[in-house]
Design a protein around this motif. Sequence first.
Motif, PDB file in Angstrom:
ATOM      1  N   VAL A  59       0.858  -1.181   0.000  1.00  0.00           N
ATOM      2  CA  VAL A  59       0.000   0.000   0.000  1.00  0.00           C
ATOM      3  C   VAL A  59       0.893   1.228   0.000  1.00  0.00           C
ATOM      4  O   VAL A  59       1.848   1.314   0.777  1.00  0.00           O
ATOM      5  CB  VAL A  59      -0.915   0.040   1.243  1.00  0.00           C
ATOM      6  N   LEU A  60       0.592   2.183  -0.869  1.00  0.00           N
ATOM      7  CA  LEU A  60       1.284   3.468  -0.832  1.00  0.00           C
ATOM      8  C   LEU A  60       0.341   4.502  -0.231  1.00  0.00           C
ATOM      9  O   LEU A  60      -0.770   4.708  -0.727  1.00  0.00           O
ATOM     10  CB  LEU A  60       1.707   3.906  -2.235  1.00  0.00           C
ATOM     11  N   ALA A  61       0.766   5.135   0.860  1.00  0.00           N
ATOM     12  CA  ALA A  61       0.012   6.225   1.475  1.00  0.00           C
ATOM     13  C   ALA A  61       0.579   7.549   0.985  1.00  0.00           C
ATOM     14  O   ALA A  61       1.799   7.716   0.897  1.00  0.00           O
ATOM     15  CB  ALA A  61       0.092   6.143   2.996  1.00  0.00           C
ATOM     16  N   LYS A  77      -9.160   5.228   0.896  1.00  0.00           N
ATOM     17  CA  LYS A  77      -8.427   4.137   0.250  1.00  0.00           C
ATOM     18  C   LYS A  77      -9.051   3.730  -1.076  1.00  0.00           C
ATOM     19  O   LYS A  77     -10.276   3.786  -1.258  1.00  0.00           O
ATOM     20  CB  LYS A  77      -8.306   2.910   1.153  1.00  0.00           C
ATOM     21  N   TYR A  78      -8.174   3.327  -1.995  1.00  0.00           N
ATOM     22  CA  TYR A  78      -8.551   2.662  -3.241  1.00  0.00           C
ATOM     23  C   TYR A  78      -7.912   1.273  -3.235  1.00  0.00           C
ATOM     24  O   TYR A  78      -6.733   1.116  -2.892  1.00  0.00           O
ATOM     25  CB  TYR A  78      -8.031   3.415  -4.468  1.00  0.00           C
ATOM     26  N   LEU A  93      -4.648   2.811 -10.863  1.00  0.00           N
ATOM     27  CA  LEU A  93      -4.122   3.272  -9.577  1.00  0.00           C
ATOM     28  C   LEU A  93      -2.643   3.638  -9.664  1.00  0.00           C
ATOM     29  O   LEU A  93      -2.196   4.568  -8.983  1.00  0.00           O
ATOM     30  CB  LEU A  93      -4.361   2.223  -8.494  1.00  0.00           C
ATOM     31  N   LEU A  94      -1.882   2.939 -10.493  1.00  0.00           N
ATOM     32  CA  LEU A  94      -0.486   3.344 -10.698  1.00  0.00           C
ATOM     33  C   LEU A  94      -0.412   4.705 -11.381  1.00  0.00           C
ATOM     34  O   LEU A  94       0.403   5.568 -11.015  1.00  0.00           O
ATOM     35  CB  LEU A  94       0.263   2.299 -11.519  1.00  0.00           C
ATOM     36  N   ILE A 122      -3.372   3.593  -1.308  1.00  0.00           N
ATOM     37  CA  ILE A 122      -3.618   2.923  -2.585  1.00  0.00           C
ATOM     38  C   ILE A 122      -3.005   1.528  -2.561  1.00  0.00           C
ATOM     39  O   ILE A 122      -1.794   1.364  -2.401  1.00  0.00           O
ATOM     40  CB  ILE A 122      -3.059   3.757  -3.751  1.00  0.00           C
ATOM     41  N   LEU A 123      -3.875   0.518  -2.718  1.00  0.00           N
ATOM     42  CA  LEU A 123      -3.474  -0.892  -2.811  1.00  0.00           C
ATOM     43  C   LEU A 123      -3.697  -1.340  -4.259  1.00  0.00           C
ATOM     44  O   LEU A 123      -4.820  -1.662  -4.638  1.00  0.00           O
ATOM     45  CB  LEU A 123      -4.308  -1.738  -1.843  1.00  0.00           C
ATOM     46  N   PRO A 124      -2.658  -1.343  -5.094  1.00  0.00           N
ATOM     47  CA  PRO A 124      -2.857  -1.632  -6.522  1.00  0.00           C
ATOM     48  C   PRO A 124      -3.300  -3.056  -6.806  1.00  0.00           C
ATOM     49  O   PRO A 124      -3.970  -3.313  -7.808  1.00  0.00           O
ATOM     50  CB  PRO A 124      -1.479  -1.357  -7.137  1.00  0.00           C
ATOM     51  N   THR A 125      -2.889  -4.027  -5.975  1.00  0.00           N
ATOM     52  CA  THR A 125      -3.336  -5.401  -6.191  1.00  0.00           C
ATOM     53  C   THR A 125      -3.589  -6.090  -4.863  1.00  0.00           C
ATOM     54  O   THR A 125      -2.684  -6.229  -4.044  1.00  0.00           O
ATOM     55  CB  THR A 125      -2.332  -6.215  -7.038  1.00  0.00           C
ATOM     56  N   MET A 126      -4.827  -6.529  -4.685  1.00  0.00           N
ATOM     57  CA  MET A 126      -5.194  -7.295  -3.504  1.00  0.00           C
ATOM     58  C   MET A 126      -5.015  -8.790  -3.758  1.00  0.00           C
ATOM     59  O   MET A 126      -4.992  -9.585  -2.826  1.00  0.00           O
ATOM     60  CB  MET A 126      -6.645  -6.987  -3.132  1.00  0.00           C
TER      61      MET A 126
END
Length: 454
Positions: A59-61, A77-78, A93-94, A122-126
């Motif tokens: 996750v990037l904050a 959050k996304y 998201l990137l 931002i969590l690009p891949t869960m």
Amino acid sequence: MSSSLLFLLLLFVPTLMLEFRYHSNSEIEQYLFQVSAANPDITHLYSIGKSVKGQQLWVLALGLSPRHHTVGVPEFKYVANMHGNEVLGRVLLLQLIGELVRGYRDEEAWSLQLLNSTRIHILPTMNPDGFDEADTHCLFSRGRFNYNGVDLNRGFPDAFAGLRKQQQLNEEQREAEVRAVIGWLKSETFVLSANLHGGAVVASYPYDNSDRGFDLTGAASVTPDDDVFVHLAKVYSYNHASMHRGDLCDDSGPFRDGITNGYHWYPLEGGMQDYNYVWAQCLELTLELSCCKFPQPNELPALWMDNKKALLAYIQQIHLGVKGRVFDGSGSPAQNAVVEVEGRSNMCPFRTNKHGEYYRLLLPGNYTFKVTYAGHDVLTETLSVPYGPDQYSAMKHDFMLRRTASTTVQAPAELNPTCNYTLPPKGGGATSGSAWTGLTVGFGLVTVLQLLID
């Protein structure tokens, strides 16, 4: 090559010029490391846990205080790629990360205002394991599930499934990725969220499930905050290039205004957006962003432009309504005080966090609040709430409680039995009320070099 030269090369790589293509999980990881290393004042990279196969869920904050929560600054959050073969969200998201950082560095007003007023996660891949297995077919489901073959959007506790069933399904039976997100929700006071999917073009809002009782209005399963959810969904659909038309895909829709109640569209049990709303008091939408689950790479630039304005406008809606703190009779922040809005009987009442904060997303209007806290008189106040997003701040209002004069202690509002369900996180989540236990990344020279070596 010397270590100092490697470090300088990393800093001068154009981090924001990301190609429009599908990046591997390792490439995403490297990009996030790079952006965070180059922008340590406004970004912080951390992991909420690992996938079944051991891949980090990064996750990037982004914000003025990216490493920790600041009182009065709401958390957003996304999340993307929950279904491994629904991949557009990863790309969007990137690109959004690059756009936010670029705008801030160029001192563009919109980016400064967003990052000065909001902490964005931002969590690009869960579901990185599912992505590794996915093929590029437009509709087939290979890669949808995690490595254990489980649909992660059916794996969360469900308020409508019955308390007994929730208790029987213990922590170890939930998927690693689900446990990680639940732990994440316990570690931050998230206010607004969206989960990016593919296979249709529509903004879907809670509830996704129903007990076929009080919540049903016609064919929809309606939350107490339905007016807010409809507004949020329309904000996205009308800021999107064409979602509001509601008829973009041959095999789904039509959707009036490009939005739908989740249950009305199709019921599902164990969904993430219902869990966010019921247990984490975070309003979440499910955004379906492409007719094809795996769009062709040459379509990605146009799809980014279709969604760019909507992604930014939706974040801004975190400033709807009212925010503030509750203080007890001695002037200290009151943790776990119940803050209710008349006419909105939430399944799990909204409560203050460890800082005594509350956040309540509401449309403009007059609302009566009732605040309940043990040992104190019930406080009732009526507030006139303006529209906050244009000012990048919800209305600020603190509630000052008074100790009860009677010998009878006023107890907090009764909880629905469902709200007593707790799931202590394991493996990558943070324990509620404790310091973060996930992997947090520091970006000294050693870390940068290790990234290059790996």
